[in-house]
Design an enzyme around this catalytic site. Structure first.
Site, PDB file in Angstrom:
ATOM      1  N   HIS A 120       0.872  -1.177   0.000  1.00  0.00           N
ATOM      2  CA  HIS A 120       0.000   0.000   0.000  1.00  0.00           C
ATOM      3  C   HIS A 120       0.916   1.235   0.000  1.00  0.00           C
ATOM      4  O   HIS A 120       2.011   1.191   0.565  1.00  0.00           O
ATOM      5  CB  HIS A 120      -0.836  -0.057   1.282  1.00  0.00           C
ATOM      6  N   ASP A 197       3.564  -4.833   7.814  1.00  0.00           N
ATOM      7  CA  ASP A 197       2.295  -4.122   7.694  1.00  0.00           C
ATOM      8  C   ASP A 197       1.198  -5.130   8.053  1.00  0.00           C
ATOM      9  O   ASP A 197       0.886  -6.036   7.278  1.00  0.00           O
ATOM     10  CB  ASP A 197       2.119  -3.589   6.268  1.00  0.00           C
ATOM     11  N   GLN A 200      -3.919  -5.626   7.103  1.00  0.00           N
ATOM     12  CA  GLN A 200      -4.904  -6.567   6.560  1.00  0.00           C
ATOM     13  C   GLN A 200      -4.790  -7.952   7.190  1.00  0.00           C
ATOM     14  O   GLN A 200      -5.519  -8.860   6.805  1.00  0.00           O
ATOM     15  CB  GLN A 200      -4.746  -6.686   5.028  1.00  0.00           C
ATOM     16  N   LYS A 223      -9.851  -0.854  10.679  1.00  0.00           N
ATOM     17  CA  LYS A 223     -10.020  -2.056   9.854  1.00  0.00           C
ATOM     18  C   LYS A 223     -10.312  -3.282  10.721  1.00  0.00           C
ATOM     19  O   LYS A 223     -10.352  -4.409  10.243  1.00  0.00           O
ATOM     20  CB  LYS A 223      -8.752  -2.309   9.027  1.00  0.00           C
ATOM     21  N   CYS A 363      -4.749   2.272  -3.696  1.00  0.00           N
ATOM     22  CA  CYS A 363      -3.508   2.860  -3.139  1.00  0.00           C
ATOM     23  C   CYS A 363      -2.315   1.944  -3.366  1.00  0.00           C
ATOM     24  O   CYS A 363      -1.482   1.754  -2.461  1.00  0.00           O
ATOM     25  CB  CYS A 363      -3.660   3.181  -1.660  1.00  0.00           C
TER      26      CYS A 363
HETATM   27  N1  7TS Z   1      -1.507  -0.861   4.654  1.00  0.00           N
HETATM   28  C1  7TS Z   1      -2.418  -1.651   4.086  1.00  0.00           C
HETATM   29  C2  7TS Z   1      -2.040  -3.060   3.705  1.00  0.00           C
HETATM   30  C3  7TS Z   1      -3.707  -1.165   3.842  1.00  0.00           C
HETATM   31  O1  7TS Z   1      -4.602  -1.965   3.280  1.00  0.00           O
HETATM   32  C4  7TS Z   1      -4.017   0.169   4.201  1.00  0.00           C
HETATM   33  C5  7TS Z   1      -5.350   0.768   3.911  1.00  0.00           C
HETATM   34  C6  7TS Z   1      -3.033   0.935   4.827  1.00  0.00           C
HETATM   35  C7  7TS Z   1      -1.782   0.389   5.028  1.00  0.00           C
HETATM   36  C8  7TS Z   1      -3.295   2.325   5.284  1.00  0.00           C
HETATM   37  O2  7TS Z   1      -4.208   2.353   6.311  1.00  0.00           O
HETATM   38  P1  7TS Z   1      -4.787   3.735   6.846  1.00  0.00           P
HETATM   39  O3  7TS Z   1      -5.704   3.346   7.944  1.00  0.00           O
HETATM   40  O4  7TS Z   1      -3.629   4.540   7.312  1.00  0.00           O
HETATM   41  O5  7TS Z   1      -5.489   4.380   5.704  1.00  0.00           O
HETATM   42  N2  7TS Z   1      -6.036   0.159   2.857  1.00  0.00           N
HETATM   43  C9  7TS Z   1      -7.133   0.638   2.240  1.00  0.00           C
HETATM   44  C10 7TS Z   1      -7.728  -0.062   1.181  1.00  0.00           C
HETATM   45  O6  7TS Z   1      -7.325  -1.137   0.753  1.00  0.00           O
HETATM   46  N3  7TS Z   1      -8.784   0.643   0.730  1.00  0.00           N
HETATM   47  O7  7TS Z   1      -8.898   1.754   1.464  1.00  0.00           O
HETATM   48  C11 7TS Z   1      -7.870   1.763   2.400  1.00  0.00           C
END
Ligand code: 7TS
Length: 408
Positions: A120, A197, A200, A223, A363
């Site tokens: 991401h 990371d 997920q 999440k 992203c």
């Molecule tokens: N890393 C991964 C693997 C992610 O899926 C996401 C967000 C992030 C980092 C960043 O997370 P945030 O809470 O800082 O935004 N992924 C997604 C997605 O897949 N669709 O919208 C956000």
């Protein structure tokens, strides 16, 4: 409907465009159970105050609640000490903390930072900044045909020059599960630190940071059923100790003089400014909820949904599914495309029948380029999904091409 958790989620129990909502975008953010919503409500009704500052009842209570969340998170991910849990706004802020505090201070010209092509942007762009500022090299682990980082790739790309390896455990685009333990072991064998990371993975499967031996793991609360605005950086104490603060100001100091300051101890030196206590309350309630359901139970629910979805999607001839179709190598995320129909059109057409999917680059521009596509449709699952959601998805997909004037 064979899922007792649905009733816990008010947003799931509603109609959208006169259809039962099929929420298939949990990889972006999850819906929240009443227990979480009520816990946050209760906090603001009874206890709200600025933590760590006041000597009065409400502030002491807010501090207790906030610090209790650190304990809850510590136990949830199997960390050794609560001080190894640093609260941030989200995973993105977490990676910036690591890039600016660790990367900018411990990376030298010629050093290599290794990430994967499936990252991401949150675990990619910050490392670009470090590489640019420090004259380091940003190297990529590419994926095999199944969308997974292979052992050969790990063995050949992580070398004596590698100082940081930062890789996602589960791809937010393909749902594929990387061999994270092997990646961490290899990183350590060359003296590099290993960052995971967990955005997920931690919401969807049992993850134990000590078993993995990860140096850092980063994830977002939103999440995993908690409110938005709170995330976590787990870091081994000895690493957090040697890292300078990232955000400077209130609450993260020890003493301040006109021209200099000393900083609070770990983890407080990384938590500048008023913190998100309401978010912490929600995160505690979310973790309690997940623990009551059981992470293995969540894995099984998602496996059933993924195998059913893969089977249903394979019956539609004009759909291409990306990444591994082996449910043992995959979490609850499926990326696909409908021949000749742009993913944004697919998502809009599905919305008309109450089906919420994600469409776009997720992203992950470098991954899209690597896969040779501009965008994909993505359906992602969580414990509140049922096979009926997938039926709604596949029925909706069958009509997408007709809507746009194709014969079938
Ligand atoms: N890393 C991964 C693997 C992610 O899926 C996401 C967000 C992030 C980092 C960043 O997370 P945030 O809470 O800082 O935004 N992924 C997604 C997605 O897949 N669709 O919208 C956000």
């Amino acid at each position: 409907m064979n899922n007792k958790y649905i009733l816990d989620f008010p947003t799931i129990n509603q109609k959208v465009n006169e259809h039962r909502l099929a929420y298939l975008d949990s990889a972006a953010t999850t819906q929240k159970p009443s227990e979480v919503i009520n816990a946050v409500n209760d906090y603001y009704n009874k206890f709200n105050a600025n933590p760590h500052r006041g000597a009065y009842y409400l502030s002491i209570k807010a501090t207790e609640i906030y610090e209790n969340t650190r304990e809850v998170v510590k136990n949830f991910i199997g960390a050794e000490k609560a001080k190894e849990i640093v609260f941030v706004k989200n995973a993105t802020e977490g990676f910036n903390l690591l890039a600016y505090s660790y990367g900018m201070n411990f990376i030298n010209p010629g050093d290599e930072i290794v990430i994967s092509i499936a990252e991401h942007h949150s675990n990619l762009v910050p490392w670009q900044q470090v590489a640019k500022a420090k004259g380091a090299v940003l190297k990529y682990l590419y994926l095999n045909d199944e969308g997974i980082i292979s052992t050969e790739e790990v063995e050949s790309k992580i070398t004596e020059k590698t100082k940081i390896v930062s890789v996602t455990q589960v791809s937010n685009v393909l749902g594929t599960i990387n061999p994270i333990k092997d990646i961490i072991r290899k990183a350590h064998s060359v003296g590099a630190i290993a960052i995971v990371d967990g955005s997920q993975s931690i919401p969807h499967m049992s993850v134990n940071v000590r078993e993995l031996d990860a140096d850092f793991i980063v994830f977002s609360g939103h999440k995993m059923l908690s409110p938005m605005g709170i995330g976590v950086v787990y870091g081994k104490e000895e690493l957090l100790e040697k890292m300078p603060p990232f955000i400077f100001g209130g609450d993260m100091i020890e003493y301040v003089w006109e021209q200099k300051a000393t900083f609070a101890e770990v983890p407080y030196k990384f938590e500048g400014g008023t913190q998100n206590v309401g978010g912490a309350v929600g995160l505690t309630a979310a973790i309690r909820y997940l623990q009551n359901v059981g992470m293995d139970n969540i894995v099984n629910i998602e496996k059933d949904l993924v195998s059913y979805a893969l089977e249903k999607l394979s019956e539609i001839p004009y759909i291409t599914v990306y990444g591994s179709k082996d449910i043992n190598k995959k979490a609850g995320v499926i990326s696909f495309n409908v021949q000749d129909v742009h993913p944004h059109d697919v998502a809009s057409i599905l919305d008309a029948s109450g089906v919420a999917i994600r469409a776009g680059h997720h992203c992950a521009h470098p991954l899209m380029r690597y896969m040779g596509v501009n965008a994909t449709c993505r359906a992602s699952f969580y414990l509140y999904n049922v096979r009926e959601d997938i039926d709604a998805l596949t029925e909706g997909l069958k009509s997408t091409r007709k809507w746009l004037g194709y014969g079938s």
